[in-house]
Write a protein that holds these residues in place. Structure first.
Motif, PDB file in Angstrom:
ATOM      1  N   ALA A 124       0.973  -1.155  -0.010  1.00  0.00           N
ATOM      2  CA  ALA A 124       0.102  -0.025  -0.131  1.00  0.00           C
ATOM      3  C   ALA A 124       0.935   1.184   0.116  1.00  0.00           C
ATOM      4  O   ALA A 124       1.859   1.379   0.719  1.00  0.00           O
ATOM      5  CB  ALA A 124      -0.884   0.035   1.130  1.00  0.00           C
ATOM      6  N   ASN A 126       1.573   5.457  -2.122  1.00  0.00           N
ATOM      7  CA  ASN A 126       1.225   6.365  -3.189  1.00  0.00           C
ATOM      8  C   ASN A 126       1.499   5.778  -4.595  1.00  0.00           C
ATOM      9  O   ASN A 126       2.282   4.934  -4.789  1.00  0.00           O
ATOM     10  CB  ASN A 126       2.347   7.463  -2.810  1.00  0.00           C
ATOM     11  CG  ASN A 126       2.204   8.555  -4.150  1.00  0.00           C
ATOM     12  OD1 ASN A 126       2.924   8.073  -5.290  1.00  0.00           O
ATOM     13  ND2 ASN A 126       1.660   9.510  -4.134  1.00  0.00           N
ATOM     14  N   LEU A 157      -6.271   7.689  -3.116  1.00  0.00           N
ATOM     15  CA  LEU A 157      -5.341   7.433  -2.038  1.00  0.00           C
ATOM     16  C   LEU A 157      -5.302   8.650  -1.144  1.00  0.00           C
ATOM     17  O   LEU A 157      -5.794   9.784  -1.399  1.00  0.00           O
ATOM     18  CB  LEU A 157      -4.068   7.282  -2.753  1.00  0.00           C
ATOM     19  CG  LEU A 157      -3.902   6.246  -3.955  1.00  0.00           C
ATOM     20  CD1 LEU A 157      -2.433   6.345  -4.744  1.00  0.00           C
ATOM     21  CD2 LEU A 157      -4.114   4.942  -3.510  1.00  0.00           C
ATOM     22  N   ARG A 166      -3.715   1.543  -3.018  1.00  0.00           N
ATOM     23  CA  ARG A 166      -4.588   1.434  -1.998  1.00  0.00           C
ATOM     24  C   ARG A 166      -4.655   0.056  -1.526  1.00  0.00           C
ATOM     25  O   ARG A 166      -4.542  -0.936  -2.189  1.00  0.00           O
ATOM     26  CB  ARG A 166      -6.207   1.758  -2.396  1.00  0.00           C
ATOM     27  CG  ARG A 166      -6.746   2.611  -1.322  1.00  0.00           C
ATOM     28  CD  ARG A 166      -7.792   3.264  -1.646  1.00  0.00           C
ATOM     29  NE  ARG A 166      -9.009   2.137  -2.369  1.00  0.00           N
ATOM     30  CZ  ARG A 166     -10.106   2.467  -2.628  1.00  0.00           C
ATOM     31  NH1 ARG A 166     -10.640   3.671  -2.410  1.00  0.00           N
ATOM     32  NH2 ARG A 166     -11.137   1.445  -2.978  1.00  0.00           N
TER      33      ARG A 166
END
Ligand code: C5P
Length: 427
Positions: A124, A126, A157, A166
């Protein structure tokens, strides 16, 4: 089976708590490991409360300190040896890079090197960090070493950007864990109503009629079905067993109470498994005061109890979940016999209207009441029978649940070689 959930420092760290719950629901033992950065997002206390265990947050007791004892100094080895799977969710780009390079500068990354069990990684981050060539190359390294990567979802996000990064849904991550552990999850969507144990029929305030059922067979069904993803309602007579975690227990005492409880939950059930040894007779007139010893013998008049199985089979089709969809409810009964097992089981198929009767000769060693194994033969309404060798009640339950799935989806049931070989004995 035991799973270590490693949590690293991302906004999605709170979702790891949900993952812990999800894995526990399937009977997995979970322990949690939080990196230092993870603790900026969620506290160890949350995981300690969920797992009922100490949460590992540090390699050593405090920065710069010598380890409190030798045990804590080699704890990563102990954890590495007792787990069956390591899942890291969420996994940050930084942790993924460290894993790929073999850098072991905290407990989680050290554990990764020390363990040989399957590893599931749910990244998870960016979107740009996710798409960066460095991250993708690191993931490729981990994948080539056998790690299962549960790809992140696309969407909004936390950083405000839109794209991949995500954390995958809890169900997808849990599925990854079940897959690498070889845990089947093929009963998801089914609600199984299971009866178990004996019933007690009162003669007077201090005496009752009962039988030797321990409830082990029915409880094995409840546990096996729950592990395979079914919702389980377990209607049980008095037994000394604890209901398996995650099942919905309904405790009853008499055949009458069991009948009522089954009727009450029947509409929710997509399948019914009647493993209870229900008393067939009860005192016609239970006495309100203790029967005193007399000079001679005593005769008790008994009357028949309701036949719950036959009653359930009469009402075969249901509207499930309040929708108009009608699905056939599968009905599985038991026949515990001492003689003429096959004849009686076949007669029960028609008399009771069950799809499948699991028959056993309770006089055989390793079968029947209060033992951990059983020797059963399955009799099908569609015809045919399958004789199973002696196996644990848990394995019998799984084998019968395989048949339940086959009856539900006649053409598409996945079958193992083991089952195929057993089917060769089908007459
Ligand atoms: O008739 P018999 O007791 O041998 O049938 C056994 C099967 O019927 C089992 O599945 C048992 O749980 C169920 N049964 C029932 N209600 C009764 C008696 C038996 O549901 N009163």
């Amino acid at each position: 089976m035991r799973v270590a959930v490693g949590v690293t420092g991302g906004v999605a760290a709170y979702k790891a708590a949900e993952l812990v719950r999800r894995l526990q629901q399937d009977g997995l033992e979970v322990e949690a490991i939080l990196t230092r950065h993870a603790q900026e997002f969620i506290t160890p206390l949350t995981f300690a409360a969920l797992t009922g265990r100490k949460v590992i947050t540090e390699m050593f007791s405090a920065e710069g300190d010598a380890p409190a004892n030798v045990e804590s100094a080699i704890e990563h080895i102990a954890v590495a040896q007792r787990i069956d799977c390591l899942v890291i969710a969420p996994a940050t780009a930084n942790t993924i890079a460290k894993l790929a390079q073999g850098i072991a500068d905290d407990f989680l990354t050290t554990l990764y090197l020390a363990t040989t069990v399957p590893v599931v990684i749910a990244p998870a981050m960016n979107v740009n960090m996710w798409e960066h060539a460095a991250t993708q190359a690191n993931l490729e390294i981990l994948r080539s070493r056998g790690a299962r990567i549960v790809a992140p979802d696309e969407g909004y996000l936390a950083c405000g950007m839109v794209g991949a990064g995500r954390l995958a849904g809890v169900e997808a991550i849990a599925q990854g864990v079940f897959d690498v552990l070889g845990v089947r999850h093929d009963l998801a969507g089914e609600t199984l109503l299971i009866t178990a144990g004996p019933t007690c029929e009162d003669v007077d305030p201090v005496r009752f009629l009962t039988n030797r059922s321990s409830g082990k067979m029915g409880y094995a069904f409840a546990e096996a079905a729950h592990r395979r993803g079914a919702r389980v309602i377990l209607v049980s007579g008095p037994v000394s067993l604890a209901a398996p975690g995650g099942v919905e227990p309904v405790r009853v005492r008499t055949a009458e109470e069991m009948h009522r409880a089954v009727k009450e939950h029947l509409r929710e059930a997509t399948a019914v498994i009647m493993a209870a040894a229900v008393a067939d007779f009860r005192p016609a007139v239970p006495q309100q005061t203790k029967i005193k010893r007399g000079a001679g013998s005593l005769s008790l008049e008994l009357e028949a109890t309701p036949d719950i199985l036959a009653d359930v089979a009469r009402e075969r089709f249901v509207a499930t979940g309040g929708t108009a969809e009608h699905r056939g409810r599968l009905i599985i009964g038991f026949a515990a016999e001492t003689d003429h097992v096959a004849e009686r089981a076949r007669a029960k198929l028609t008399a009771k209207g069950a799809d499948l009767i699991v028959a056993n000769d309770v006089t055989q060693e390793g079968a029947g009441f209060d033992v951990d194994t059983n020797i059963v033969t399955l009799f099908f309404r569609e015809g045919g029978e399958v004789r199973l060798p002696q196996m644990s009640k848990f394995d019998v339950a799984n084998r019968v649940l395989d048949e339940l799935l086959r009856l539900r989806h006649p053409s598409s049931s996945p079958r193992s070689e083991f089952h195929a070989s057993l089917d060769a004995t089908r007459k």
